[in-house]
Design an enzyme around this catalytic site. Structure first.
Site, PDB file in Angstrom:
ATOM      1  N   HIS A   1       0.797  -1.235   0.000  1.00 29.18           N
ATOM      2  CA  HIS A   1       0.000   0.000   0.000  1.00 29.18           C
ATOM      3  C   HIS A   1       0.830   1.286   0.000  1.00 29.18           C
ATOM      4  O   HIS A   1       0.293   2.359  -0.265  1.00 29.18           O
ATOM      5  CB  HIS A   1      -0.927   0.042   1.219  1.00 29.18           C
TER       6      HIS A   1
ATOM      7  N   ASP B   1      -3.253 -10.847  -1.779  1.00 31.33           N
ATOM      8  CA  ASP B   1      -3.724 -10.245  -0.525  1.00 31.33           C
ATOM      9  C   ASP B   1      -5.195  -9.864  -0.734  1.00 31.33           C
ATOM     10  O   ASP B   1      -5.610  -9.555  -1.850  1.00 31.33           O
ATOM     11  CB  ASP B   1      -2.872  -8.992  -0.278  1.00 31.33           C
TER      12      ASP B   1
ATOM     13  N   ASP C   1      -4.230 -12.535   4.337  1.00 31.07           N
ATOM     14  CA  ASP C   1      -5.527 -12.075   4.846  1.00 31.07           C
ATOM     15  C   ASP C   1      -6.677 -12.506   3.940  1.00 31.07           C
ATOM     16  O   ASP C   1      -7.836 -12.229   4.222  1.00 31.07           O
ATOM     17  CB  ASP C   1      -5.541 -10.556   5.092  1.00 31.07           C
TER      18      ASP C   1
END
Ligand code: CO
Length: 434
Positions: A89, A124, A212
């Site tokens: 990110h 992810d 995740d």
């Protein structure tokens, strides 16, 4: 296994702004009140807090990814793992979603010194926005992100976001809904990635293996098993392209450890028993003490029609890429990382019987606590990055993994006012000159 050199500020500013990196280097919990304006400007707050050793943490995980890229560039490995990397990110001048320095962008830039085309894959559950944005206007890198889309952090990753300028159709976004299971994921993943490999023909692949997206993740909402997650990685190994495997998110920590252990085994062609050997952390894995996890009975909101529609749309986009892009010959730029760091490389042959779990021989006595107490090992040309110099305690690690990635945001527009300002390395590719 090798111990990479920590990345230096000048390595990080290959992508990030000088001001941002200087700020990360200087800010501490004690002096942060003197930097209120910059804290806000660089989004270092809330889910990206200042903590003790922040810059060192960035140096270590970034050094692992960039050092791994250097090894791939030199043909010293065909696969490198850095489970501490994958912080997808982070932006040029902004922290985001507990990512400060974007080790992925920096590793890809390093790979572009000797590779014409780099493919980035991100499984992810969150959109790989920082990496996509960095390479949004180039065809030297194709980014493919599979993620939950719709009222979910970071808010980007729409099916229609395909890249701009030279990068048009080189950003691929796969928006998914809650509850996707192994079967649905594979239905989409394999045909799409097969097509990507066919049309793009990358000469290196970077794989962000965020955990995740597993069933039962504390922040996630997918329903993948560890085998389903690992199948994505295994599929990419069938193409025999140099591979850099990175970590990423994952907030049910015991399952992150399970997943990345299993995936390390997959890369080593080792069958790991489902029953865990007794170890110092056994209590974390009760009551089952098994490697694999049960998926849940949650509803899969991704209907077959939805998935087939997304796949058809993306395959159609890819079919518009008539031929793979190429770059002219240039002199090979110098490495970002001093090769002397590789003096203590230990490689493992897939065919021998050495244990995939090493003792912590590189544990740095000066700093005492190693980030990873035991580290899966490597085959003949598979390396695992290790961080013996970490000053973090297990508590810090838990803190990191538990840090929320933040709240949903509105979509960031990728306007022409914010073009790519990075310099792409020129490339020499020994295998083809087209
Ligand atoms: Co994530």
């Amino acid at each position: 296994m090798f111990q990479p050199a920590p990345a230096q500020a000048e390595d990080m500013t290959q992508f990030h702004s000088d001001e941002y990196i200087e700020f990360l280097r200087l800010v501490t919990p004690d002096n942060q009140h003197e930097h209120m304006r910059q804290l806000k400007r660089f989004n270092v707050a809330e889910d990206c807090p200042v903590f003790d050793g922040l810059f060192r943490f960035c140096q270590l995980y970034t050094g692992g990814s960039v050092g791994g890229a250097v090894r791939l560039n030199h043909g010293l490995s065909d696969t490198v793992i850095n489970w501490s990397g994958g912080l997808h990110h982070a932006k040029k001048s902004e922290a985001s979603g507990f990512c400060y320095v974007n080790d992925i962008v920096l590793a890809i830039l390093e790979l572009l010194k000797t590779h014409q085309r780099v493919l980035y894959i991100d499984i992810d559950i969150h959109h790989g926005d920082g990496v996509e944005e960095a390479f949004y206007t180039t065809d030297r890198v194709m980014t493919v992100s599979f993620h939950k889309f719709g009222e979910y952090f970071p808010g980007t990753g729409h099916l229609q976001d395909v890249g701009q300028h030279d990068g048009k159709y080189y950003s691929v976004n796969v928006p998914l809904k809650d509850g996707i299971d192994d079967e649905s994921y594979e239905l989409l993943y394999k045909p799409l990635m097969a097509k990507v490999m066919e049309v793009y023909q990358p000469d290196a692949v970077v794989f962000q293996s965020g955990a995740d997206s597993l069933s039962g993740d504390r922040l996630g909402c997918f329903n993948l098993s560890i085998k389903g997650h690992a199948e994505c990685l295994k599929f990419m190994t069938t193409f025999n392209v140099p591979l850099l495997v990175l970590g990423g998110g994952g907030y049910t920590i015991r399952n992150v450890a399970r997943c990345w252990t299993y995936e390390t085994g997959c890369l080593l062609n080792r069958d790991l028993s489902d029953s865990m050997p007794e170890n110092d952390y056994s209590e974390y894995f009760g009551p089952t003490h098994t490697l694999h996890i049960q998926t849940s009975n949650m509803e899969n909101q991704n209907t077959r029609e939805y998935l087939e529609g997304v796949l058809a749309h993306l395959l159609d986009n890819l079919s518009k890429l008539s031929c793979k892009p190429s770059v002219p010959f240039h002199q090979v730029p110098t490495d970002a990382v001093n090769m002397e760091q590789f003096s203590n490389v230990k490689t493992f042959d897939k065919s021998n019987n050495e244990s995939p779990v090493a003792t912590n021989e590189y544990e740095n006595e000066q700093h005492g606590t190693a980030l990873l107490r035991q580290q899966p090992m490597v085959h003949s040309s598979l390396d695992v990055v290790k961080f013996p110099t970490a000053e973090y305690t297990e508590h810090d690690l838990l803190e990191r993994k538990l840090a929320p990635e933040g709240l949903p945001r509105t979509q960031v527009s990728k306007s022409e006012e914010t073009p790519m300002t990075m310099m792409f390395p020129s490339v020499t590719n020994k295998r083809e000159s087209s």
